[in-house]
Scaffold this motif. Structure first.
Motif, PDB file in Angstrom:
ATOM      1  N   THR B 414       0.849  -1.189   0.000  1.00  0.00           N
ATOM      2  CA  THR B 414       0.000   0.000   0.000  1.00  0.00           C
ATOM      3  C   THR B 414       0.885   1.239   0.000  1.00  0.00           C
ATOM      4  O   THR B 414       1.775   1.363   0.838  1.00  0.00           O
ATOM      5  N   CYS B 415       0.657   2.129  -0.926  1.00  0.00           N
ATOM      6  CA  CYS B 415       1.439   3.376  -0.936  1.00  0.00           C
ATOM      7  C   CYS B 415       0.883   4.321   0.114  1.00  0.00           C
ATOM      8  O   CYS B 415      -0.199   4.100   0.641  1.00  0.00           O
ATOM      9  N   PRO B 416       1.593   5.391   0.462  1.00  0.00           N
ATOM     10  CA  PRO B 416       1.093   6.282   1.519  1.00  0.00           C
ATOM     11  C   PRO B 416      -0.205   7.013   1.150  1.00  0.00           C
ATOM     12  O   PRO B 416      -0.974   7.376   2.027  1.00  0.00           O
ATOM     13  N   GLY B 417      -0.416   7.222  -0.149  1.00  0.00           N
ATOM     14  CA  GLY B 417      -1.663   7.853  -0.588  1.00  0.00           C
ATOM     15  C   GLY B 417      -1.879   9.242  -0.002  1.00  0.00           C
ATOM     16  O   GLY B 417      -0.952   9.883   0.505  1.00  0.00           O
ATOM     17  N   LEU B 418      -3.131   9.661  -0.056  1.00  0.00           N
ATOM     18  CA  LEU B 418      -3.465  11.035   0.316  1.00  0.00           C
ATOM     19  C   LEU B 418      -3.270  11.345   1.797  1.00  0.00           C
ATOM     20  O   LEU B 418      -3.350  12.503   2.205  1.00  0.00           O
ATOM     21  N   TYR B 420      -0.448  11.061   3.256  1.00  0.00           N
ATOM     22  CA  TYR B 420       0.900  11.624   3.403  1.00  0.00           C
ATOM     23  C   TYR B 420       1.449  12.265   2.125  1.00  0.00           C
ATOM     24  O   TYR B 420       2.338  13.107   2.199  1.00  0.00           O
ATOM     25  N   CYS B 421       1.004  11.760   0.987  1.00  0.00           N
ATOM     26  CA  CYS B 421       1.717  12.058  -0.262  1.00  0.00           C
ATOM     27  C   CYS B 421       1.102  13.227  -0.994  1.00  0.00           C
ATOM     28  O   CYS B 421      -0.109  13.266  -1.211  1.00  0.00           O
ATOM     29  N   SER B 422       1.940  14.166  -1.402  1.00  0.00           N
ATOM     30  CA  SER B 422       1.401  15.363  -2.041  1.00  0.00           C
ATOM     31  C   SER B 422       0.960  15.117  -3.482  1.00  0.00           C
ATOM     32  O   SER B 422       0.315  15.962  -4.073  1.00  0.00           O
ATOM     33  N   LEU B 423       1.292  13.963  -4.041  1.00  0.00           N
ATOM     34  CA  LEU B 423       0.881  13.703  -5.417  1.00  0.00           C
ATOM     35  C   LEU B 423      -0.435  12.923  -5.498  1.00  0.00           C
ATOM     36  O   LEU B 423      -0.981  12.722  -6.574  1.00  0.00           O
ATOM     37  N   ALA B 424      -0.936  12.480  -4.359  1.00  0.00           N
ATOM     38  CA  ALA B 424      -2.049  11.524  -4.363  1.00  0.00           C
ATOM     39  C   ALA B 424      -3.374  12.125  -4.804  1.00  0.00           C
ATOM     40  O   ALA B 424      -3.625  13.312  -4.650  1.00  0.00           O
ATOM     41  N   ASN B 425      -4.226  11.254  -5.321  1.00  0.00           N
ATOM     42  CA  ASN B 425      -5.609  11.619  -5.641  1.00  0.00           C
ATOM     43  C   ASN B 425      -6.588  11.049  -4.634  1.00  0.00           C
ATOM     44  O   ASN B 425      -7.736  11.463  -4.580  1.00  0.00           O
ATOM     45  N   ILE B 455      -2.302  -1.586  -3.612  1.00  0.00           N
ATOM     46  CA  ILE B 455      -3.075  -0.334  -3.677  1.00  0.00           C
ATOM     47  C   ILE B 455      -2.173   0.889  -3.873  1.00  0.00           C
ATOM     48  O   ILE B 455      -1.196   1.068  -3.146  1.00  0.00           O
ATOM     49  N   SER B 456      -2.520   1.718  -4.848  1.00  0.00           N
ATOM     50  CA  SER B 456      -1.829   3.003  -5.028  1.00  0.00           C
ATOM     51  C   SER B 456      -2.845   4.134  -4.965  1.00  0.00           C
ATOM     52  O   SER B 456      -3.978   3.980  -5.411  1.00  0.00           O
ATOM     53  N   GLY B 457      -2.397   5.280  -4.481  1.00  0.00           N
ATOM     54  CA  GLY B 457      -3.282   6.436  -4.366  1.00  0.00           C
ATOM     55  C   GLY B 457      -3.241   7.354  -5.569  1.00  0.00           C
ATOM     56  O   GLY B 457      -3.919   8.380  -5.599  1.00  0.00           O
ATOM     57  N   CYS B 458      -2.426   7.020  -6.568  1.00  0.00           N
ATOM     58  CA  CYS B 458      -2.452   7.777  -7.818  1.00  0.00           C
ATOM     59  C   CYS B 458      -1.759   6.963  -8.883  1.00  0.00           C
ATOM     60  O   CYS B 458      -1.191   5.909  -8.632  1.00  0.00           O
ATOM     61  N   ILE B 459      -1.792   7.515 -10.066  1.00  0.00           N
ATOM     62  CA  ILE B 459      -1.332   6.817 -11.251  1.00  0.00           C
ATOM     63  C   ILE B 459       0.174   6.496 -11.240  1.00  0.00           C
ATOM     64  O   ILE B 459       0.654   5.682 -12.018  1.00  0.00           O
ATOM     65  N   ASN B 460       0.932   7.103 -10.321  1.00  0.00           N
ATOM     66  CA  ASN B 460       2.356   6.797 -10.258  1.00  0.00           C
ATOM     67  C   ASN B 460       2.644   5.355  -9.884  1.00  0.00           C
ATOM     68  O   ASN B 460       3.737   4.847 -10.118  1.00  0.00           O
ATOM     69  N   ALA B 461       1.697   4.713  -9.233  1.00  0.00           N
ATOM     70  CA  ALA B 461       1.767   3.273  -9.022  1.00  0.00           C
ATOM     71  C   ALA B 461       2.848   2.817  -8.053  1.00  0.00           C
ATOM     72  O   ALA B 461       3.377   1.722  -8.170  1.00  0.00           O
ATOM     73  N   CYS B 462       3.168   3.659  -7.064  1.00  0.00           N
ATOM     74  CA  CYS B 462       4.130   3.239  -6.044  1.00  0.00           C
ATOM     75  C   CYS B 462       3.665   1.968  -5.343  1.00  0.00           C
ATOM     76  O   CYS B 462       4.479   1.193  -4.859  1.00  0.00           O
ATOM     77  N   GLY B 463       2.356   1.780  -5.251  1.00  0.00           N
ATOM     78  CA  GLY B 463       1.819   0.599  -4.561  1.00  0.00           C
ATOM     79  C   GLY B 463       1.736  -0.624  -5.438  1.00  0.00           C
ATOM     80  O   GLY B 463       1.149  -1.628  -5.028  1.00  0.00           O
ATOM     81  N   HIS B 464       2.339  -0.554  -6.647  1.00  0.00           N
ATOM     82  CA  HIS B 464       2.385  -1.728  -7.530  1.00  0.00           C
ATOM     83  C   HIS B 464       1.010  -2.259  -7.928  1.00  0.00           C
ATOM     84  O   HIS B 464       0.868  -3.445  -8.185  1.00  0.00           O
TER      85      HIS B 464
END
Ligand code: HEM
Ligand code: SF4
Lengths: 103, 551
Positions: B414-418, B420-425, B455-464
């Protein structure tokens, strides 16, 4: 007409801050100075520009808010999270101290 | 494990003192943010949603207990008591203060760690199989080559300003636990017909907004040519990769637009010119690095441990933990123990300072003082005697580290998402928490079997999410968090990109949707089929039908 406030991160610790009515940078969104319409928004940004130049804050920008009964609240969820802290850890971020203060 | 030599020590110390000066000048107003930002990013320091974020490299995911204790100390003294382990085998701190960062870096340098190249358009931390050196299926220990690549790539002048960030992963085993096919360069150790070890070289995989599976550009690369070949690939990329458009700048786009064959030919041309230069790895150098990774002196043990069998038989919870979390070790009588950082309802990948210290102590007691970080955001003790597993498990339980869910549905990346992350949606963590609560029953999770949910919080796909058996991507729909679900992704040696199942779900509906997907699988699975097997046999349709039946 949109109602906006100006937000930024403090240079020192990165904390989310808002330009307040008394011209300081406050951590509390409720104390933010509200600008109505584009002219007032421009004024807010201009003041922020000085604070950026003075090295107090970084990355200042405007966000839309609602004001009901004098309570300022950001419109977007991202800004609500910035104003409070992570929604999954109420012991972190600004909400942590508000909670202690309330307790 | 690798220990710094005098050059490493000097380099890191000089870098910290340089950054200390830069921070001082920033605080004194002598540097603008514009001037300072690239400098702080070169030292792994981001500005995120609530504060600064410091990303510390853990080379190929290997840590000593001493280093882990230092990470705990930093979490406690300079941060808010915890750290976040990431899919690139790094650790992130979410709340450091700018003036403290040089001190943190000094403390890290004391234990041979740093944050160099954890950001920026350079070669990032090389990642590797978390079972490296102890896996039964391994051809050779990939950490040796990961370390060689680390030394080659650190501050490499030609590759410090690439078109975009660059990620390399390596596995020494045919079973890929390092997701090499979704990296810019993936290396798999193979043997040629003569039985000599070398590398299959894959290029152009990646996630983000244009997910792609890497192409094999060379079936067999002899070990001595590792660096010259990498140098050739990077040189072609550095010259031809797009710098005009951030979204088209990764090597995957270059390979795709050039065509894998033509790209390979260009690499081979470049390589022909440099393969016999000093970049060729002398055997003596490989041997020198190999010595650092020489296997420890293992005790001669019987592979069967009657005590272990008795504990398994007598304690259902322990048995479940062994089934999910313990893997085969190459040495008789030993086992690999995975420590889940995915407790039910917790934040995937987070560990408190106390937990980090507990793991360090347990590594000393039971696993030769070494810990690994997996790209799936868990920790691993690589060398545990089977007869110690019960005591280890009991100790882990007292620190909430004994969740028996490795590879099961609640073991989510799971990525940090919204949060923590300033890029998240959209937020990722609360979704992960709700799903893990819903599937909290371990017996049920074991019945469902292997299922990788990401799970990723945006299209960058840090959460695979693209390579999750079930992938969840947070999207913003008119200011409201929504989640798009993909099925059939896979990150192992049979890597695949998942397919979108249909319209996105609201945050309130996404857990039910996952439940529907799992129930559909349970209803239609054939004997012995995993979730992925069933999906591959039955396709998207049955899942789609059930998910959208009401609409
Ligand atoms: C909160 C700070 C973070 C920021 C600002 C960030 C930023 C980004 C960006 C911009 C990309 C897209 C790059 C591209 O493909 O062009 C990306 C991709 C990625 N990030 Fe993060 N990320 C963050 C945290 C993480 C974390 C916590 C993890 C691991 C859990 C992670 C692992 C990855 C991975 C694996 C990719 C996949 C893209 C690829 O290289 O194929 N990142 N990140
Ligand atoms: S996937 Fe997006 S939201 Fe999640 S950490 Fe990466 S950049 Fe942030």
């Amino acid at each position: 007409m949109t109602t906006q406030i100006v937000t930024a991160n403090r240079l020192d610790d990165g904390a989310v801050v808002y330009l307040s009515a008394d011209g300081r940078w406050t951590e509390t969104v409720g104390c933010a100075r509200v600008g109505n319409g584009s002219d007032e928004a421009e004024d807010l940004l201009a003041i922020a520009g000085h604070a950026v130049a003075d090295g107090l804050i970084v990355e200042a920008y405007l966000i839309p808010v609602t004001v009901e009964n004098g309570v300022v609240c950001p419109v977007h969820i991202k800004e609500v999270i910035r104003a409070n802290g992570p929604t999954t850890r109420l012991d972190l971020g600004k909400q942590a101290s508000t909670q202690t203060a309330a307790a | 494990m690798y220990r710094y030599d005098e050059f490493d020590h000097t380099l890191v110390a000089e870098r910290v003192s340089q950054f200390r000066g830069q921070v001082a000048r920033r605080v004194a107003g002598e540097l603008t943010e514009e001037e300072f930002k690239p400098l702080r990013l070169m030292n792994g320091l981001y500005l995120q949603l609530h504060a600064y974020m410091l990303r510390v490299a853990i080379p190929y995911g290997v840590l000593s207990s001493l280093q882990m204790r230092k990470l705990a100390h930093i979490a406690r003294v300079y941060d808010k008591g915890y750290g976040h382990f990431t899919t690139r085998q790094n650790i992130q701190y979410n709340w450091p203060k700018l003036p403290d960062v040089p001190d943190i870096l000094d403390e890290l340098a004391e234990v041979e760690m740093h944050a160099i190249q954890t950001s920026g358009n350079c070669i990032r931390n090389v990642t590797a199989d978390q079972y490296a050196g102890v896996a039964g299926d391994e051809i050779e220990d990939p950490r040796i080559y990961a370390e060689i690549m680390r030394q080659w790539s650190t501050l490499h002048p030609e590759f410090s300003f690439l078109p975009r960030k660059f990620k390399i992963a390596i596995t020494g085993a045919p079973n890929d636990r390092a997701a090499v096919k979704v990296h810019d360069i993936g290396l798999r150790m193979v043997r040629n017909e003569a039985g000599e070890p070398g590398f299959e070289v894959l290029v152009g995989g990646g996630q983000g907004r244009t997910p792609m599976i890497a192409h094999t550009v060379r079936d067999f690369l002899p070990i001595r040519h590792l660096l010259s070949y990498l140098e050739a690939i990077l040189r072609v990329y550095n010259q031809l990769g797009r710098r005009d458009n951030k979204y088209k700048a990764r090597i995957k786009i270059l390979v795709h637009e050039t065509g894998a064959e033509k790209f390979t030919a260009m690499v081979e041309d470049e390589w022909a010119q440099i393969k016999d230069t000093p970049l060729a790895l002398p055997e003596s150098e490989v041997a020198r690095i190999k010595a650092y990774f020489a296997p420890p002196e293992y005790d001669t043990l019987d592979d069967n441990s009657p005590e272990f069998d008795a504990w398994r038989g007598g304690d259902r919870d322990f048995d479940l933990w062994v089934r999910a979390n313990v893997a085969e070790h190459k040495v008789p009588g030993y086992a690999i123990a995975n420590i889940s950082l995915k407790p039910i309802g917790g934040t995937p990948g987070d560990a408190t300072a106390d937990q980090m210290e507990a793991v360090a102590d347990l590594a000393d007691r039971f696993s030769l003082g070494e810990i690994r970080v997996s790209h799936e955001q868990n920790l691993v003790l690589g060398d545990v005697k089977k007869r110690d597993l019960y005591a280890l498990w009991q100790a882990l339980k007292t620190h909430d580290l004994a969740t028996a869910n490795i590879g099961l549905i609640s073991d989510m990346i799971t990525c940090p998402g919204l949060d923590y992350c300033s890029l998240a949606n959209a937020r990722s963590i609360p979704i992960a928490q709700e799903i893990s609560e819903r599937f909290a029953d371990l017996e049920r999770q074991h019945d469902i079997g292997e299922l990788k949910l990401k799970i990723s919080g945006c299209i960058n796909a840090c959460g695979h999410h693209h390579v999750g058996h079930i992938g969840i991507l947070g999207v913003d729909k008119k200011g409201v968090e929504h989640y798009q679900i993909t099925l059939g992704g896979n990150a192992d040696q049979n890597a695949a990109i998942g397919k979108i199942v249909g319209p996105a779900f609201s945050g309130d509906d996404v857990t039910d949707a996952v439940e529907t997907i799992v129930e559909t699988y349970l209803d239609i699975r054939a004997d012995g089929e995993s979730f992925l097997d069933t999906y591959q046999r039955a396709g998207l349709e049955p899942f789609k039908e059930r998910l959208y039946a009401a609409h």
